[in-house]
Enzyme design. Structure first.
Site, PDB file in Angstrom:
ATOM      1  N   ARG A 122     -15.696 -65.376 -58.922  1.00 48.30           N
ATOM      2  CA  ARG A 122     -15.849 -63.989 -59.380  1.00 48.30           C
ATOM      3  C   ARG A 122     -15.347 -63.877 -60.823  1.00 48.30           C
ATOM      4  O   ARG A 122     -14.361 -63.209 -61.104  1.00 48.30           O
ATOM      5  CB  ARG A 122     -15.152 -63.060 -58.408  1.00 48.30           C
ATOM      6  CG  ARG A 122     -16.009 -62.946 -57.165  1.00 48.30           C
ATOM      7  CD  ARG A 122     -15.429 -62.094 -56.117  1.00 48.30           C
ATOM      8  NE  ARG A 122     -16.487 -61.308 -55.488  1.00 48.30           N
ATOM      9  CZ  ARG A 122     -16.308 -60.548 -54.438  1.00 48.30           C
ATOM     10  NH1 ARG A 122     -15.128 -60.421 -53.899  1.00 48.30           N
ATOM     11  NH2 ARG A 122     -17.309 -59.860 -53.928  1.00 48.30           N
ATOM     12  N   GLN A 127     -20.982 -62.774 -62.612  1.00 45.32           N
ATOM     13  CA  GLN A 127     -21.131 -61.470 -61.942  1.00 45.32           C
ATOM     14  C   GLN A 127     -22.560 -61.216 -61.486  1.00 45.32           C
ATOM     15  O   GLN A 127     -22.795 -60.684 -60.409  1.00 45.32           O
ATOM     16  CB  GLN A 127     -20.681 -60.355 -62.888  1.00 45.32           C
ATOM     17  CG  GLN A 127     -19.248 -59.951 -62.637  1.00 45.32           C
ATOM     18  CD  GLN A 127     -18.776 -58.839 -63.551  1.00 45.32           C
ATOM     19  OE1 GLN A 127     -19.572 -58.147 -64.170  1.00 45.32           O
ATOM     20  NE2 GLN A 127     -17.485 -58.682 -63.629  1.00 45.32           N
ATOM     21  N   ASP A 130     -23.333 -62.760 -58.103  1.00 41.23           N
ATOM     22  CA  ASP A 130     -22.363 -62.482 -57.045  1.00 41.23           C
ATOM     23  C   ASP A 130     -23.034 -61.814 -55.837  1.00 41.23           C
ATOM     24  O   ASP A 130     -23.127 -60.594 -55.760  1.00 41.23           O
ATOM     25  CB  ASP A 130     -21.259 -61.595 -57.649  1.00 41.23           C
ATOM     26  CG  ASP A 130     -20.104 -61.343 -56.704  1.00 41.23           C
ATOM     27  OD1 ASP A 130     -20.224 -61.663 -55.503  1.00 41.23           O
ATOM     28  OD2 ASP A 130     -19.083 -60.817 -57.159  1.00 41.23           O
ATOM     29  N   SER A 133     -20.847 -59.305 -53.785  1.00 45.62           N
ATOM     30  CA  SER A 133     -20.756 -57.948 -54.328  1.00 45.62           C
ATOM     31  C   SER A 133     -22.063 -57.187 -54.150  1.00 45.62           C
ATOM     32  O   SER A 133     -22.048 -56.021 -53.742  1.00 45.62           O
ATOM     33  CB  SER A 133     -20.394 -57.980 -55.810  1.00 45.62           C
ATOM     34  OG  SER A 133     -19.063 -58.386 -55.964  1.00 45.62           O
ATOM     35  N   TYR A 230      -7.717 -60.867 -54.256  1.00 44.31           N
ATOM     36  CA  TYR A 230      -7.923 -60.514 -52.855  1.00 44.31           C
ATOM     37  C   TYR A 230      -6.618 -60.050 -52.209  1.00 44.31           C
ATOM     38  O   TYR A 230      -5.537 -60.198 -52.793  1.00 44.31           O
ATOM     39  CB  TYR A 230      -8.462 -61.717 -52.081  1.00 44.31           C
ATOM     40  CG  TYR A 230      -9.885 -62.032 -52.426  1.00 44.31           C
ATOM     41  CD1 TYR A 230     -10.922 -61.301 -51.869  1.00 44.31           C
ATOM     42  CD2 TYR A 230     -10.200 -63.047 -53.311  1.00 44.31           C
ATOM     43  CE1 TYR A 230     -12.242 -61.576 -52.182  1.00 44.31           C
ATOM     44  CE2 TYR A 230     -11.521 -63.330 -53.638  1.00 44.31           C
ATOM     45  CZ  TYR A 230     -12.532 -62.591 -53.067  1.00 44.31           C
ATOM     46  OH  TYR A 230     -13.836 -62.855 -53.378  1.00 44.31           O
TER      47      TYR A 230
END
Ligand code: NAD
Length: 379
Positions: A122, A127, A130, A133, A230
């Site tokens: 990430r 991005q 991803d 996401s 996380y």
């Protein structure tokens, strides 16, 4: 350089790994794209749409896969699919490798180079690739829509000649990508929204979306975010304090949406049977963590459970797949962005840089061996 897009074979999978838009882009890189007939049907994409974008339609998976250098999929190939993969091909998909080490070994044995999109780091550069996401964002949106559909009332406050309808109260537990989108969606639909998480960074995010933040903000909370961004698994003591704080709040909610996950661990249990018992008849829980063990003790994967006191607990599987056209569109773009980095554009051929950090993070198998550090020892 041939790219194959077979139809997904897992019964419930509605998504597809390429769209006419990405087919066009692959063609622009000099690739030939072969799509199995019907592959896009559940996402509203017809064979003719792929053909118009320059793809060839194959009558069977075997025909699509023949001679492919790259195979694009949503799910990891099944055993029978693995048997049909051309040796030496790159296979790019969400591989779900944890607990499926034998299948990872089978991919190595078939001599295909398998890439797990969910392992994409990430970082800013990745991005656009991803998939976690892009798909979690849609799951968060869909959770509110599913919750609203099960809830027998309106969400916004309405002042009508016949009387006033109060706004629904929605509580979002877990404020990652899915939770943030759930908050934004619930706000757009006029609900009164509260949210909780164990990571301090989420407080400001929740408030910036116009929702109220609720959490046990002790010393452990201040340390709950890992360097990777996380959540850590919280101590028993924290969990007890969290349960005490949220129990009375949950009892007053109309819809609760849970999205809490901890990497590599079962989903934390946040809603006990007693909490469900305390809720009003007609209220709804949507458990987005159901595939990872569930945040609600009473959630059942793939089912909408109605409890004795009239609370509905929604445990849909593959929630992004409940918006197949949108989820396929974003997933296909994620895949294109990654696969593009594996192609030499001048030579119009595959040129994988095995030292690239994106390749290192996602490659599970190479040249007949399991190479990913998390799996190579176990294979
Ligand atoms: P996730 O799906 O792993 O978890 C969902 C949420 O559950 C997280 O916010 C987590 O903190 C929360 N949670 C865990 N245990 C909980 C508990 N006991 N009670 C309440 N909540 C709990 O998370 P995600 O959506 O993948 O996002 C994780 C992080 O990665 C976030 O900080 C996100 O902003 C970040 N992220 C960064 C990028 C990027 O930089 N490219 C992309 C996506 C996400």
């Amino acid at each position: 350089m041939r790219i194959a897009v077979p139809a997904e074979t897992q019964g419930a999978e509605t998504r597809v790994a390429a769209t006419p838009e990405t087919v066009r882009k692959f063609k622009g890189l000099g690739a030939e794209v072969v799509v199995e007939t019907g592959a896009g049907k559940a996402s509203g994409i017809l064979d003719a749409d792929y053909e118009a974008a320059g793809a060839t339609i194959a009558k069977t998976a075997a025909e699509a896969l023949a001679g492919a250098a790259i195979v694009l999929k949503v799910r990891r190939p099944s055993e029978s699919e693995i048997a049909g993969l051309p040796a030496g091909a790159l296979v790019v998909a969400t591989m779900d490798p944890y607990g499926n080490e034998a299948q990872v070994a089978a991919l190595a044995k078939a001599n295909v180079d398998a890439f797990a999109m969910e392992f994409m780091p990430r970082i800013t550069r990745a991005q656009v690739m991803d998939v976690l996401s892009s798909q979690a964002n849609l799951a968060g949106y869909r959770a509110v829509i599913d919750g609203a559909a099960e809830y027998g009332r309106a969400l916004p406050m309405m002042m009508t000649a016949a009387g006033t309808v109060p706004a629904a109260k929605i509580f979002v537990m877990g404020v990652g990508v899915a939770g943030l989108q759930a908050i934004a969606t619930a706000r757009r639909l006029g609900a009164i929204v509260t949210a909780t998480d164990v990571r301090p960074a989420t407080k400001e995010q929740v408030e910036s979306l116009g929702a109220k933040f609720l959490a046990v903000e002790d010393e452990e909370f201040k340390q709950a975010q890992t360097a990777g961004g996380y959540a850590k698994e919280m101590s028993k003591e924290y969990q007890a304090k969290q349960a005490e704080l949220t129990a009375s709040h949950i009892a007053k909610q109309d819809i609760v949406i849970t999205t809490a996950l901890i990497p590599g661990r079962p989903a934390p249990k946040l809603i006990s049977a007693a909490m469900v018992e305390s809720m009003k008849p007609g209220s709804v829980i949507v458990d987005l963590a159901v595939e990872r063990g569930g945040n609600c003790e009473l959630a059942n994967p793939g089912e909408v459970v109605t409890t004795g006191n009239g609370v509905k607990i929604v445990g849909h599987l593959n929630v992004p797949g409940r918006l197949p056209a949108t989820s396929s569109s974003l997933y296909a773009k994620n895949l294109f962005a990654f696969v593009e980095t594996l192609i030499d554009k001048a030579e119009k051929k595959l040129a994988v840089n095995w030292d690239d950090e994106l390749v290192k993070a996602t490659a599970l198998t190479k040249d007949g061996a399991v190479i990913h550090p998390n799996f190579s020892a176990k294979a």
